[in-house]
Write a protein that holds these residues in place. Structure first.
Motif, short mmCIF file in Angstrom:
data_model
loop_
_atom_site.label_atom_id
_atom_site.label_comp_id
_atom_site.label_asym_id
_atom_site.label_seq_id
_atom_site.Cartn_x
_atom_site.Cartn_y
_atom_site.Cartn_z
N LYS A 28 0.87 0.55 2.85
CA LYS A 28 0.73 -0.78 3.44
C LYS A 28 -0.73 -1.14 3.73
N LYS A 29 -1.48 -0.24 4.36
CA LYS A 29 -2.87 -0.55 4.72
C LYS A 29 -3.76 -0.71 3.49
N SER A 30 -3.51 0.12 2.48
CA SER A 30 -4.26 -0.03 1.23
C SER A 30 -3.98 -1.39 0.61
N GLU B 136 -10.74 5.79 2.97
CA GLU B 136 -11.25 5.82 4.34
C GLU B 136 -12.31 6.90 4.53
N GLU C 267 -3.16 -4.11 2.07
CA GLU C 267 -3.83 -5.15 2.86
C GLU C 267 -5.30 -5.25 2.50
N VAL D 299 -6.71 4.84 3.58
CA VAL D 299 -6.58 4.23 4.90
C VAL D 299 -5.18 4.41 5.49
N ASP D 300 -4.22 4.84 4.66
CA ASP D 300 -2.87 5.11 5.15
C ASP D 300 -2.68 6.57 5.58
N THR E 221 3.03 8.30 2.92
CA THR E 221 3.65 6.99 2.81
C THR E 221 4.80 7.04 1.82
#
Length: 462
Positions: free
Chosen positions: A21-23, A49, A25, A59-60, A15
């Motif tokens: 971004k997913k973290s 994850e 969120e 998670v990214d 990233t």
């Protein structure tokens, strides 16, 4: 030796920024759902994850080298495949058995007691408490009080023993304690032998065990103001306090002094135990022997909740049910712990840890030598602390730099945590199965973080 136990042998950040971004969120969702009490994702804002060995994936899709291993819980790595295989073939078919005997429980206890150093074999029994290290400390304190009929406890400055009320009472951090008072009465904090920050105003070269003389005065002076203790509780190596390792001989002197005065000795091995220092217990690097030993964290094999105390047989004087708990002895945790102990012997983990200890210390000392702000590097086995100061002569703590180092590390793929008396110590607790290549790659990230952080400090206007 353990190259195949990990996602990769280096970090991989894909990233643009960490957290991705997913973290972000998931962190936002956590903010809505979970109490403000959460702590770790504030310092390391990442959503995980999966994990494997000494590596963690968020998670990214970023891969991090893990030098923290769940605060010293995952001694044999994330999802160790051999332990996972054993617990998937869990033989008893019962997950919850209170304190009834099962085959797994009996085998676990036999394996642990047979793993004790030769001079302790045949002298101890096991008592299970709740599932955390704090629970083990509660049991130990209660047993000491029952056997002595006394209530006073001596603990140490810099200590961390847990967050339940009894364990917190023997934990020295004012920040943890200040809004929880009143705690259990009769606890007094003694000076711990930390050569870099000697509470008696000495240092390693001048030390004449002045802190032992202080404890002697507390125990033997009829005007010390301290009632005769039931027990003295000690971390043979302080963990959260900043990885302080007492000077050789100190622990034995304290134990001898306690025995001379009829005071029981509790060694808290929750973090430094289970081969973290290359031996089953960190006190095995000394000649000291305790009456009670607390265990948790690594004994759960792959992070399953399990805690216990080892007690000298002659202390087994309490009535049945004196200390009970619904989760006394998680069956799956025992199966994982049994597998972990066998894995340690089969893979000769003790020698492996001793080998990697030399790599860590050599590389960390080289970083220390080039740094204006590292006051001291210290460690044993796979347990290290790097203390940051604004000036090496005055030793003024530099917690801001330690936090910046942690941030630069996770942004570039290395997970470390901070601790110490002043939150100025970067702490390493890597899995014991980490490969030498991962060690070197992780330390390279750490070295670069130090270079960047130091440049940022030097570039700031006075």
């Amino acid at each position: 030796m353990f190259e195949d136990y990990h996602f990769s042998e280096n970090a991989k950040i894909i990233t643009e920024k960490v957290p991705g971004k997913k973290s972000l969120e998931l962190l936002a969702e956590q903010e809505k759902l979970e109490s403000r009490n959460r702590s770790y994702p504030r310092g390391i804002p990442i959503a995980f994850e999966s994990a494997k060995g000494a590596t963690v994936k968020d998670v990214d899709g970023n891969i991090f080298i893990d030098f923290f291993s769940g605060c010293g819980v995952l001694n044999l790595g994330h999802n160790n495949p051999e332990i996972l295989k054993d617990i998937k073939e869990f033989p008893d078919g019962i997950m919850h058995a209170l304190d009834f005997p099962t085959n797994v429980k009996i085998d676990f206890m036999k394996e642990l007691l047979s793993s004790l150093p030769e001079n302790l074999k045949g002298k101890y029994k096991i008592s299970f408490g709740g599932p955390t290290g704090s629970d083990a400390v509660e049991v130990a304190i209660k047993l000491a009080r029952i056997n002595t009929g006394r209530h006073t406890i001596l603990s140490f400055q810099g200590s961390y023993h847990g967050m339940t009320m009894g364990a917190l009472s023997v934990t020295s951090s004012i920040r943890h304690r200040e809004k929880a008072n009143p705690l259990i009465p009769g606890v007094h904090f003694m000076p711990y032998c930390s050569g870099y920050r000697c509470p008696m105003g000495m240092n390693n070269k001048k030390c004449n065990f002045e802190c032992v003389h202080f404890i002697k005065n507390v125990l033997e002076n009829p005007h010390s103001g301290v009632d005769k203790p039931a027990a003295i509780i000690i971390e043979p190596i302080q963990g959260e306090g900043g990885t302080y390792i007492p000077r050789d001989g100190w622990l034995g002197k304290v134990v001898d002094l306690a025995r001379k005065n009829g005071v029981m000795v509790i060694f808290d091995e929750v973090q430094a135990g289970f081969y973290r220092t290359g031996k089953l217990f960190s006190f095995q690097h000394t000649n000291a022997v305790p009456d009670i030993i607390t265990m948790s964290k690594g004994i759960g094999g792959i992070g399953l909740p399990l805690s216990l105390i080892l007690l000298r047989k002659e202390l087994d004087t309490w009535e049945p049910g004196t200390h009970i708990g619904t989760f006394r002895g998680n069956q799956l945790g025992m199966a994982a712990g049994l597998s972990a102990m066998k894995f340690v012997k089969r893979m000769n983990i003790e020698d492996y840890v001793s080998k990697l200890e030399k790599v860590f210390l050599r590389e960390l000392k080289a970083i220390e030598k080039k740094s204006k702000f590292i006051g001291e590097v210290r460690g044993r086995g796979m347990m290290f602390g790097v203390e940051y100061v604004k000036d090496k002569k005055t030793k003024e703590p530099f917690p801001e730099l330690a936090k910046e180092i942690r941030k630069l590390c996770y942004e570039n793929g290395l997970l470390v945590e901070i601790g110490g008396y002043y939150d100025n110590v970067v702490r390493f607790l890597p899995p014991l199965i980490i490969s030498e290549k991962i060690v070197r790659n992780g330390l390279n990230i750490f070295k670069n973080a130090n270079i960047t952080a130091s440049k940022n400090v030097n570039s700031k206007p006075e």
